[in-house]
Motif scaffolding. Structure first.
Motif, PDB file in Angstrom:
ATOM      1  N   ARG A   1       0.821  -1.214   0.000  1.00 55.25           N
ATOM      2  CA  ARG A   1       0.000   0.000   0.000  1.00 55.25           C
ATOM      3  C   ARG A   1       0.855   1.265   0.000  1.00 55.25           C
ATOM      4  O   ARG A   1       0.305   2.371  -0.065  1.00 55.25           O
ATOM      5  CB  ARG A   1      -0.923   0.006   1.226  1.00 55.25           C
ATOM      6  N   HIS A   2       2.162   1.097   0.090  1.00 57.72           N
ATOM      7  CA  HIS A   2       3.028   2.269   0.058  1.00 57.72           C
ATOM      8  C   HIS A   2       2.950   2.919  -1.323  1.00 57.72           C
ATOM      9  O   HIS A   2       2.795   2.252  -2.345  1.00 57.72           O
ATOM     10  CB  HIS A   2       4.469   1.872   0.386  1.00 57.72           C
ATOM     11  N   ARG A   3       3.093   4.225  -1.353  1.00 60.03           N
ATOM     12  CA  ARG A   3       2.881   4.972  -2.589  1.00 60.03           C
ATOM     13  C   ARG A   3       3.758   4.482  -3.734  1.00 60.03           C
ATOM     14  O   ARG A   3       3.277   4.323  -4.862  1.00 60.03           O
ATOM     15  CB  ARG A   3       3.134   6.469  -2.318  1.00 60.03           C
ATOM     16  N   GLU A   4       5.024   4.228  -3.479  1.00 58.89           N
ATOM     17  CA  GLU A   4       5.921   3.803  -4.560  1.00 58.89           C
ATOM     18  C   GLU A   4       5.460   2.483  -5.166  1.00 58.89           C
ATOM     19  O   GLU A   4       5.451   2.321  -6.384  1.00 58.89           O
ATOM     20  CB  GLU A   4       7.357   3.669  -4.045  1.00 58.89           C
ATOM     21  N   TYR A   5       5.063   1.548  -4.297  1.00 59.81           N
ATOM     22  CA  TYR A   5       4.599   0.256  -4.795  1.00 59.81           C
ATOM     23  C   TYR A   5       3.286   0.410  -5.548  1.00 59.81           C
ATOM     24  O   TYR A   5       3.091  -0.186  -6.624  1.00 59.81           O
ATOM     25  CB  TYR A   5       4.449  -0.748  -3.654  1.00 59.81           C
ATOM     26  N   LEU A   6       2.377   1.193  -5.006  1.00 60.88           N
ATOM     27  CA  LEU A   6       1.091   1.424  -5.664  1.00 60.88           C
ATOM     28  C   LEU A   6       1.270   2.035  -7.049  1.00 60.88           C
ATOM     29  O   LEU A   6       0.617   1.620  -8.013  1.00 60.88           O
ATOM     30  CB  LEU A   6       0.237   2.361  -4.808  1.00 60.88           C
ATOM     31  N   ASP A   7       2.149   3.015  -7.137  1.00 58.51           N
ATOM     32  CA  ASP A   7       2.350   3.687  -8.422  1.00 58.51           C
ATOM     33  C   ASP A   7       2.869   2.729  -9.485  1.00 58.51           C
ATOM     34  O   ASP A   7       2.551   2.859 -10.668  1.00 58.51           O
ATOM     35  CB  ASP A   7       3.326   4.855  -8.259  1.00 58.51           C
ATOM     36  N   ARG A   8       3.651   1.761  -9.063  1.00 47.89           N
ATOM     37  CA  ARG A   8       4.232   0.817 -10.020  1.00 47.89           C
ATOM     38  C   ARG A   8       3.285  -0.332 -10.338  1.00 47.89           C
ATOM     39  O   ARG A   8       3.170  -0.766 -11.481  1.00 47.89           O
ATOM     40  CB  ARG A   8       5.554   0.269  -9.468  1.00 47.89           C
ATOM     41  N   SER A   9       2.622  -0.836  -9.312  1.00 47.99           N
ATOM     42  CA  SER A   9       1.838  -2.069  -9.484  1.00 47.99           C
ATOM     43  C   SER A   9       0.431  -1.819 -10.025  1.00 47.99           C
ATOM     44  O   SER A   9      -0.187  -2.722 -10.586  1.00 47.99           O
ATOM     45  CB  SER A   9       1.722  -2.802  -8.148  1.00 47.99           C
ATOM     46  N   LEU A  10      -0.097  -0.643  -9.818  1.00 48.66           N
ATOM     47  CA  LEU A  10      -1.476  -0.283 -10.156  1.00 48.66           C
ATOM     48  C   LEU A  10      -2.486  -0.947  -9.230  1.00 48.66           C
ATOM     49  O   LEU A  10      -3.436  -0.323  -8.768  1.00 48.66           O
ATOM     50  CB  LEU A  10      -1.824  -0.637 -11.610  1.00 48.66           C
TER      51      LEU A  10
END
Length: 214
Positions: free
Chosen positions: A44-53
């Motif tokens: 749920r971290h922003r960096e992961y969310l931005d990459r994974s969608l």
């Protein structure tokens, strides 16, 4: 740093990360692994969310391209790193390939009582389990029936050549075998033979940290 990175759960219990790990190993690809904590909600971290969608694990990075959903990752790896330079992980025959995809989709979308009552954490950690519920028994019978229909009596692979569906099938069946559910000699032989495959054993024998429920 490799152009390929596989993001996996930090306890190494995900059946979906398992499928992708085995696929990459079977292709003999060099890849890095990054562990992501589900108990800490790192997806749920922003960096992961931005990459994974989709905030899902596993995730594959190939250069600046990121992809989630394990079946999509297996298909992508097969397409981008094709035979003959790399080993096939899906059957060459379209009908066999369709059957492999059918099974893989089934394991991911159905058999929920088995997946809940025999979670993969019970396969890789010493965790007690209760007897299967009536729903669990029913789904176990379905799974074993399909295994008996599809596994040839003279082989320990679904088709003439091993494929990634064999890895997924083995792990699904192991949910029963590990905890003593009767599956019959043929299915037991299939599971035992596939666990001897080096790419599966590497996942099985991974040194794991203490388990934290999530």
């Amino acid at each position: 740093m490799s152009t390929l990175t596989l993001y996996v759960d930090d306890h190494w219990v995900s059946p979906y990360a398992f499928s992708n790990f085995v696929a990459l190993q079977e292709k003999k690809l060099t890849f890095d692994v990054i562990e992501v904590s589900l108990p800490k909600k790192e997806t749920r971290h922003r960096e992961y969310l931005d990459r994974s969608l989709t905030a899902r694990l596993p995730m594959l990075r190939h250069g600046d391209y990121f992809l989630t959903e394990s079946s999509a990752i297996d298909e992508y790896v097969e397409d981008v790193f094709p035979h003959p330079k790399h080993a096939r992980i899906f059957p060459e025959d379209p009908k066999e390939r369709g059957r492999a995809r059918q099974l893989m989709a089934w394991f991911r979308s159905d058999l929920i009582p088995i997946r809940e009552e025999r979670s993969t954490s019970t396969l890789f950690y010493d965790q007690p389990v209760k007897p299967l519920s009536p729903a669990g028994q029913e789904h176990a019978e379905r799974l074993v029936r399909v295994a008996n229909v599809l596994i040839p009596p003279d082989r320990t692979t679904l088709f003439a050549q091993w494929c990634i569906a064999d890895a997924d099938f083995t792990l699904m069946l192991y949910r029963l075998v590990k905890h003593g559910h009767p599956v019959g000699e043929k299915v037991n032989r299939y599971v035992e033979a596939n666990w001897q495959r080096p790419t599966l054993r590497e996942w099985m024998e991974k040194k794991r940290k203490e388990y934290v429920p999530y």
